[in-house]
Write a protein that holds these residues in place. Structure first.
Motif, mmCIF file in Angstrom:
data_model
loop_
_atom_site.group_PDB
_atom_site.id
_atom_site.type_symbol
_atom_site.label_atom_id
_atom_site.label_comp_id
_atom_site.label_asym_id
_atom_site.label_seq_id
_atom_site.Cartn_x
_atom_site.Cartn_y
_atom_site.Cartn_z
ATOM 1 N N THR A 41 -34.189 -28.604 11.240
ATOM 2 C CA THR A 41 -34.175 -27.796 10.271
ATOM 3 C C THR A 41 -35.606 -28.035 9.246
ATOM 4 N N ALA A 42 -36.250 -26.253 8.893
ATOM 5 C CA ALA A 42 -37.436 -26.531 8.739
ATOM 6 C C ALA A 42 -37.045 -26.019 6.406
ATOM 7 N N VAL A 43 -37.582 -26.242 5.898
ATOM 8 C CA VAL A 43 -37.448 -27.109 4.604
ATOM 9 C C VAL A 43 -38.844 -26.698 3.789
ATOM 10 N N ARG A 44 -39.109 -26.382 2.804
ATOM 11 C CA ARG A 44 -39.889 -26.455 2.140
ATOM 12 C C ARG A 44 -40.768 -27.781 1.434
ATOM 13 N N ALA A 45 -41.944 -27.280 1.937
ATOM 14 C CA ALA A 45 -42.771 -28.707 1.575
ATOM 15 C C ALA A 45 -42.078 -29.251 -0.012
ATOM 16 N N ASP A 46 -42.886 -28.463 -0.760
ATOM 17 C CA ASP A 46 -42.501 -28.755 -1.834
ATOM 18 C C ASP A 46 -41.162 -29.229 -2.953
ATOM 19 N N ASN A 47 -40.127 -28.791 -2.099
ATOM 20 C CA ASN A 47 -38.527 -29.187 -2.722
ATOM 21 C C ASN A 47 -38.208 -28.872 -0.964
ATOM 22 N N PRO A 48 -38.147 -30.755 -0.201
ATOM 23 C CA PRO A 48 -36.884 -30.424 1.063
ATOM 24 C C PRO A 48 -35.695 -30.026 0.686
ATOM 25 N N ASP A 49 -34.803 -29.926 -0.476
ATOM 26 C CA ASP A 49 -33.725 -29.740 -0.423
ATOM 27 C C ASP A 49 -33.360 -28.776 -0.308
ATOM 28 N N GLU A 50 -34.735 -27.433 -0.171
ATOM 29 C CA GLU A 50 -34.622 -26.027 0.101
ATOM 30 C C GLU A 50 -34.706 -26.210 1.380
ATOM 31 N N ILE A 51 -33.452 -25.399 1.870
ATOM 32 C CA ILE A 51 -33.969 -25.406 3.380
ATOM 33 C C ILE A 51 -33.813 -23.483 3.489
ATOM 34 N N LEU A 52 -34.821 -23.545 4.674
ATOM 35 C CA LEU A 52 -35.269 -22.296 4.942
ATOM 36 C C LEU A 52 -34.634 -21.445 5.792
ATOM 37 N N MET A 53 -33.800 -22.620 7.632
ATOM 38 C CA MET A 53 -34.099 -21.854 8.849
ATOM 39 C C MET A 53 -33.022 -22.889 8.827
ATOM 40 N N GLU A 54 -31.840 -23.487 9.686
ATOM 41 C CA GLU A 54 -31.137 -24.988 10.080
ATOM 42 C C GLU A 54 -31.958 -23.933 11.618
ATOM 43 N N TYR A 55 -31.347 -25.737 12.701
ATOM 44 C CA TYR A 55 -30.863 -25.314 14.123
ATOM 45 C C TYR A 55 -32.169 -24.134 15.317
ATOM 46 N N VAL A 56 -33.505 -24.549 14.241
ATOM 47 C CA VAL A 56 -34.567 -23.764 14.764
ATOM 48 C C VAL A 56 -35.076 -24.282 16.009
ATOM 49 N N GLN A 57 -35.449 -23.759 16.875
ATOM 50 C CA GLN A 57 -35.512 -23.592 18.298
ATOM 51 C C GLN A 57 -36.510 -23.818 18.918
ATOM 52 N N SER A 58 -37.497 -22.464 18.227
ATOM 53 C CA SER A 58 -38.618 -22.662 18.020
ATOM 54 C C SER A 58 -39.811 -21.638 17.294
ATOM 55 N N LEU A 59 -40.839 -22.181 17.030
ATOM 56 C CA LEU A 59 -41.772 -21.574 15.792
ATOM 57 C C LEU A 59 -43.230 -21.237 16.614
ATOM 58 N N SER A 60 -43.407 -20.337 16.129
ATOM 59 C CA SER A 60 -45.076 -19.813 16.016
ATOM 60 C C SER A 60 -45.980 -19.459 15.192
ATOM 61 N N ILE A 61 -46.712 -19.335 15.099
ATOM 62 C CA ILE A 61 -47.863 -19.571 13.592
ATOM 63 C C ILE A 61 -49.260 -18.581 14.295
ATOM 64 N N ASP A 62 -49.114 -17.526 13.262
ATOM 65 C CA ASP A 62 -50.170 -16.222 12.883
ATOM 66 C C ASP A 62 -50.903 -16.461 12.018
ATOM 67 N N GLY A 63 -52.142 -17.203 11.720
ATOM 68 C CA GLY A 63 -52.176 -17.107 9.755
ATOM 69 C C GLY A 63 -51.635 -17.778 9.369
ATOM 70 N N ASP A 64 -51.176 -16.840 8.572
ATOM 71 C CA ASP A 64 -50.745 -17.784 7.711
ATOM 72 C C ASP A 64 -49.132 -16.909 7.751
#
Length: 61
Positions: free
Chosen positions: A5-28
């Protein structure tokens, strides 16, 4: 299978996405992909990843 589960660092109660299977990072830009293949792009930085606890914290910009 390990899904997170991806959440905001400053507000862990705010869910950005559930059931995340993968992520990729490109800059910001972080692209999250859930179990159904739905993608979400978030501007920010990955600040914490607990793979056994299934939590991703993202500092959103």
């Amino acid at each position: 299978m390990c899904l997170s589960t991806a959440v905001r660092a400053d507000n862990p109660d705010e869910i950005l996405m559930e059931y995340v299977q993968s992520l990729s990072i490109d800059g910001d830009s972080i692209t999250l992909v859930d179990l159904m293949g739905e993608k979400k792009v978030i501007r920010g930085n990955l600040t914490f990843a607990d793979l056994t606890g299934a939590v991703l914290k993202i500092d959103c910009k």
